[in-house]
Motif scaffolding. Structure first.
Motif, PDB file in Angstrom:
ATOM      1  N   LYS A 281       0.723  -1.208  -0.038  1.00 57.29           N
ATOM      2  CA  LYS A 281       0.013   0.047  -0.058  1.00 57.29           C
ATOM      3  C   LYS A 281       0.958   1.444   0.096  1.00 57.29           C
ATOM      4  CE  LYS A 281      -3.410   2.681   2.219  1.00 57.29           C
ATOM      5  NZ  LYS A 281      -4.588   2.771   3.204  1.00 57.29           N
ATOM      6  N   ILE A 282       1.702   1.393   0.689  1.00 55.16           N
ATOM      7  CA  ILE A 282       2.692   2.451   0.756  1.00 55.16           C
ATOM      8  C   ILE A 282       3.449   2.787  -0.489  1.00 55.16           C
ATOM      9  CG2 ILE A 282       4.773   3.349   1.830  1.00 55.16           C
ATOM     10  CD1 ILE A 282       3.994   1.898   4.427  1.00 55.16           C
ATOM     11  N   ALA A 283       4.050   1.457  -0.898  1.00 54.74           N
ATOM     12  CA  ALA A 283       4.654   1.513  -2.356  1.00 54.74           C
ATOM     13  C   ALA A 283       3.630   2.076  -3.365  1.00 54.74           C
ATOM     14  CB  ALA A 283       5.078   0.276  -2.679  1.00 54.74           C
ATOM     15  N   ALA A 284       2.380   1.688  -3.346  1.00 62.63           N
ATOM     16  CA  ALA A 284       1.564   2.204  -4.430  1.00 62.63           C
ATOM     17  C   ALA A 284       1.273   3.620  -4.287  1.00 62.63           C
ATOM     18  CB  ALA A 284       0.214   1.350  -4.069  1.00 62.63           C
ATOM     19  N   VAL A 285       1.079   4.032  -3.072  1.00 65.25           N
ATOM     20  CA  VAL A 285       0.799   5.761  -2.655  1.00 65.25           C
ATOM     21  C   VAL A 285       2.142   6.310  -3.242  1.00 65.25           C
ATOM     22  CG1 VAL A 285       0.406   7.392  -0.832  1.00 65.25           C
ATOM     23  CG2 VAL A 285      -0.921   5.225  -0.829  1.00 65.25           C
ATOM     24  N   LEU A 286       3.203   5.890  -2.873  1.00 63.68           N
ATOM     25  CA  LEU A 286       4.377   6.825  -3.179  1.00 63.68           C
ATOM     26  C   LEU A 286       4.472   6.636  -4.894  1.00 63.68           C
ATOM     27  CD1 LEU A 286       7.013   5.373  -0.654  1.00 63.68           C
ATOM     28  CD2 LEU A 286       5.829   7.591  -0.759  1.00 63.68           C
ATOM     29  N   ALA A 287       4.274   5.527  -5.472  1.00 60.85           N
ATOM     30  CA  ALA A 287       4.343   5.774  -6.923  1.00 60.85           C
ATOM     31  C   ALA A 287       3.273   6.891  -7.558  1.00 60.85           C
ATOM     32  CB  ALA A 287       4.096   4.104  -7.450  1.00 60.85           C
ATOM     33  N   ARG A 288       2.071   6.775  -6.939  1.00 57.95           N
ATOM     34  CA  ARG A 288       0.962   7.546  -7.450  1.00 57.95           C
ATOM     35  C   ARG A 288       1.548   9.077  -7.045  1.00 57.95           C
ATOM     36  NH1 ARG A 288      -2.609   4.090  -4.848  1.00 57.95           N
ATOM     37  NH2 ARG A 288      -3.020   5.390  -3.250  1.00 57.95           N
ATOM     38  N   GLU A 289       2.189   9.661  -6.274  1.00 61.20           N
ATOM     39  CA  GLU A 289       2.471  10.693  -5.914  1.00 61.20           C
ATOM     40  C   GLU A 289       3.786  11.066  -6.685  1.00 61.20           C
ATOM     41  OE1 GLU A 289       1.120  10.806  -1.164  1.00 61.20           O
ATOM     42  OE2 GLU A 289       3.314  10.597  -1.497  1.00 61.20           O
ATOM     43  N   GLN A 290       4.658  10.052  -7.019  1.00 60.77           N
ATOM     44  CA  GLN A 290       5.477  10.583  -7.781  1.00 60.77           C
ATOM     45  C   GLN A 290       5.006  10.853  -9.319  1.00 60.77           C
ATOM     46  OE1 GLN A 290       8.180   7.205  -8.665  1.00 60.77           O
ATOM     47  NE2 GLN A 290      10.093   8.445  -8.907  1.00 60.77           N
ATOM     48  N   VAL A 291       4.071  10.067  -9.824  1.00 62.23           N
ATOM     49  CA  VAL A 291       3.739  10.210 -11.079  1.00 62.23           C
ATOM     50  C   VAL A 291       3.111  11.599 -11.116  1.00 62.23           C
ATOM     51  CG1 VAL A 291       1.795   9.633 -12.629  1.00 62.23           C
ATOM     52  CG2 VAL A 291       3.397   7.837 -11.766  1.00 62.23           C
ATOM     53  N   ALA A 292       2.257  12.089  -9.913  1.00 55.58           N
ATOM     54  CA  ALA A 292       1.557  13.102  -9.704  1.00 55.58           C
ATOM     55  C   ALA A 292       2.373  14.473  -9.847  1.00 55.58           C
ATOM     56  CB  ALA A 292       0.639  13.291  -8.635  1.00 55.58           C
ATOM     57  N   THR A 293       3.568  14.073  -9.184  1.00 55.79           N
ATOM     58  CA  THR A 293       4.684  15.328  -9.076  1.00 55.79           C
ATOM     59  C   THR A 293       5.433  15.398 -10.454  1.00 55.79           C
ATOM     60  OG1 THR A 293       5.212  14.620  -6.639  1.00 55.79           O
ATOM     61  CG2 THR A 293       7.021  16.004  -7.979  1.00 55.79           C
ATOM     62  N   LYS A 294       5.851  14.256 -11.256  1.00 55.80           N
ATOM     63  CA  LYS A 294       6.309  14.551 -12.391  1.00 55.80           C
ATOM     64  C   LYS A 294       5.179  15.203 -13.569  1.00 55.80           C
ATOM     65  CE  LYS A 294       9.362  10.587 -12.224  1.00 55.80           C
ATOM     66  NZ  LYS A 294       9.790   9.341 -12.541  1.00 55.80           N
ATOM     67  N   SER A 295       3.934  14.867 -13.518  1.00 57.44           N
ATOM     68  CA  SER A 295       3.131  15.507 -14.328  1.00 57.44           C
ATOM     69  C   SER A 295       3.046  16.838 -14.008  1.00 57.44           C
ATOM     70  CB  SER A 295       1.807  14.672 -13.969  1.00 57.44           C
ATOM     71  OG  SER A 295       1.835  13.537 -14.488  1.00 57.44           O
ATOM     72  N   ALA A 296       3.122  17.215 -12.845  1.00 57.40           N
ATOM     73  CA  ALA A 296       3.001  18.910 -12.141  1.00 57.40           C
ATOM     74  C   ALA A 296       3.928  19.548 -12.952  1.00 57.40           C
ATOM     75  CB  ALA A 296       2.826  18.928 -10.858  1.00 57.40           C
ATOM     76  N   SER A 297       5.291  18.876 -12.974  1.00 54.86           N
ATOM     77  CA  SER A 297       6.314  19.499 -13.301  1.00 54.86           C
ATOM     78  C   SER A 297       6.856  19.455 -14.593  1.00 54.86           C
ATOM     79  CB  SER A 297       7.516  19.070 -12.378  1.00 54.86           C
ATOM     80  OG  SER A 297       7.840  17.786 -13.011  1.00 54.86           O
ATOM     81  N   ALA A 298       5.932  19.057 -15.528  1.00 51.62           N
ATOM     82  CA  ALA A 298       6.271  18.736 -16.860  1.00 51.62           C
ATOM     83  C   ALA A 298       5.623  19.992 -17.595  1.00 51.62           C
ATOM     84  CB  ALA A 298       5.331  17.418 -17.526  1.00 51.62           C
TER      85      ALA A 298
END
Length: 515
Positions: free
Chosen positions: A498-515
């Motif tokens: 569960k933690i890994a999945a949340v971190l992965a989603r947050e990482q994707v969201a961060t990359k999308s926001a900075s793109a």
């Protein structure tokens, strides 16, 4: 992997380096390789690699030194679990563990007189017997839908095998005799079988026992974003805005305290010290520390009949592998779990032969499932502190009438099994002092609703405190008789995913926001 440069912030901080804390580190290293992870352990590093089982240390002097170093903050010294002491119910800790100095029993209660802990990198997994049976019948957690897949994953992390003792000359004979006495009416899963063990063979044939080092694996040891801090006490979990936000850690070498901010906090201390840290942090759900349960343990020994004498062995070379380790699984009809092993594998000496004739004695142990009661608990207060200065565990514990009936049934059953295997050694079996199993459970139990009867949800996230997870045997909510490590590692896998999945989603969201 071990360092003293404490970080100011990480993605995940893990308190405790036993097999469940190590499972979190392993799954995160595999599934969230970008995550930064800090693991805190109150005890020292006693083996190489860190977390390795002390039985793998060939030099008996070095092995004894590692055990003593694991015995916590109080007085340390040689400990001998002699048959006479066990029969007399004398308080005594096994090597590598230490007892509560007080608060282990109260007037009118049974208490847990020999409740014990270890403080070292790897936790109790540096000292355990490596038994990894699967739960059966009511031992299973019915509301965890993917339990079998999680148990498979726990097998992988712990390196579980059933063939470690295939070459043992007496193993098949012991199981054949047990099967004739036990198997009728049982399904295949609950018939007598080889004990699943966290162990493997080296190329030279030597048996190597799994500790937390195996759970961590190379992927974690080689993870540059993972760091292990030994001799570090987690003083409290920080909670801000209703969410876990990090920990305060004390370097026991220097006495300095450090604040480590974290996106997630995992407390995997053990069934006594995990609720201790939550209580000290002001995180006190109604069920915290409650439903504590131990497995009453009955032991006996039997001398194999009509067995050829084998050559003696070098006691420094490891176990004399004669009968191996066999398993009589728990069933609801027979509510105890049987662990049958050659004498020198047993954690409790069961015969006074000196020396024991190799291969002649088989130790039998039956572990009993406990009635679960909210009043059986580990409690804390502001007045009593332990050797680390933390709130001291104080045990309130009673056997019910049904518990006593189960223990008496186990005493009768173990005599029957001993007679089936060979000739019983001694006049009668003996019941070890409560706490001897080291299998304490329930104090941070999992549940399906925040209704006051559980501490965490199905993912091991603490009710009402998002981002705070608990791990270890204390999470198991059922009354078990089998060794709990495999199950607790399986539950840790679910939380880590569960933690890994949340971190992965947050990482994707961060990359999308900075793109």
């Amino acid at each position: 992997m071990s360092t003293r440069q404490y970080p100011t912030s990480v993605d995940v901080v893990i308190v405790g380096s036993g097999p469940t804390g190590s499972a979190y580190a392993r799954i995160l290293s595999e599934r969230a390789p970008e995550a930064t992870i800090a693991m805190l352990e109150v005890g020292p590093t006693v083996s190489n690699p860190p977390g390795a089982h002390v039985k793998n240390i060939a030099d008996p002097v070095e092995r004894a030194r590692a055990q003593v170093a694991s015995e916590g903050p109080g007085e340390r010294g040689e400990k001998v679990a002699s048959p006479g002491a066990a029969k007399a119910g004398v308080r005594g800790a096994r090597p590598g563990t230490f007892l509560l100095e007080e608060g282990y029993a109260f007037e009118g209660e049974d208490g847990l007189p020999v409740v014990a802990m270890s403080s070292n990198v790897g936790g109790m997994a540096a000292h355990w017997t490596g038994a990894c049976p699967r739960p059966n019948d009511s031992e299973r957690i019915a509301f965890v839908p993917d339990l079998d897949e999680l148990l498979d994953e726990a097998d992988r992390l712990l390196g579980v095998t059933t063939n470690a003792f295939d070459s043992a000359p007496f193993g098949a004979i012991v199981r054949e005799r047990l099967s004739a006495a036990v198997d009728e009416g049982r399904v295949d899963a609950t018939k007598v079988q080889r004990m699943p063990l966290a162990a493997h063979r080296r190329d030279d044939g030597r048996l190597v026992w799994s500790g937390s080092d195996v759970v961590l694996g190379e992927v974690t040891r080689e993870n540059p974003r993972f760091a292990l801090f030994d001799e570090t006490l987690a003083v409290r979990v920080l909670v801000e805005g209703g969410r876990a936000s990090g920990v305060v850690a004390r370097d026991l070498r220097s006495g300095d305290e450090h604040t480590i901010a974290a996106r997630f906090v995992v407390v995997a201390a053990d069934a006594l010290r995990t609720p201790q840290l939550l209580w000290a942090s002001g995180v006190r759900p109604e069920a915290l520390g409650r439903y504590l349960n131990d497995q009453a343990q009955v032991v006996f020994a039997s001398r194999l009949r009509n067995m050829p004498l084998l050559d003696t062995h070098d006691p420094t070379a490891g176990l004399a592998e004669y009968s191996g380790v066999s398993w009589v699984p728990f069933t609801d009809d027979m509510p105890f779990h049987g662990q049958i092993m050659q004498l020198d594998a047993s954690p409790i000496p069961l015969a006074d032969d000196d020396p024991v004739v190799p291969g002649s004695i088989v130790g039998l142990g039956l572990f009993c499932a406990k009635d679960l009661r909210a009043d059986d608990r580990v409690a804390f207060d502001a007045e009593h502190v332990d050797g680390y200065g933390m709130p001291a565990p104080r045990i309130h514990y009673r056997l019910t009438d049904h518990d006593r009936e189960v223990v008496e049934r186990a005493r009768q059953e173990i005599v029957r099994l001993a007679e089936a295997v060979g000739d019983p050694v001694g006049d009668r079996p003996f019941t070890l002092p409560l706490g001897s199993s080291l299998h304490y459970q329930g104090s941070t139990r999992m549940g399906v609703a925040d209704d006051g009867t559980s501490v965490c949800d199905i993912d091991s996230e603490v009710w009402g405190v998002p981002d705070l997870f608990v791990a270890g045997n204390g999470v198991i909510p059922t009354a078990t008789a089998c060794n709990p490590t495999l199950t607790s590692v399986a539950l840790a896998v679910r939380g880590a995913r569960k933690i890994a999945a949340v971190l992965a989603r947050e990482q994707v969201a961060t990359k999308s926001a900075s793109a």
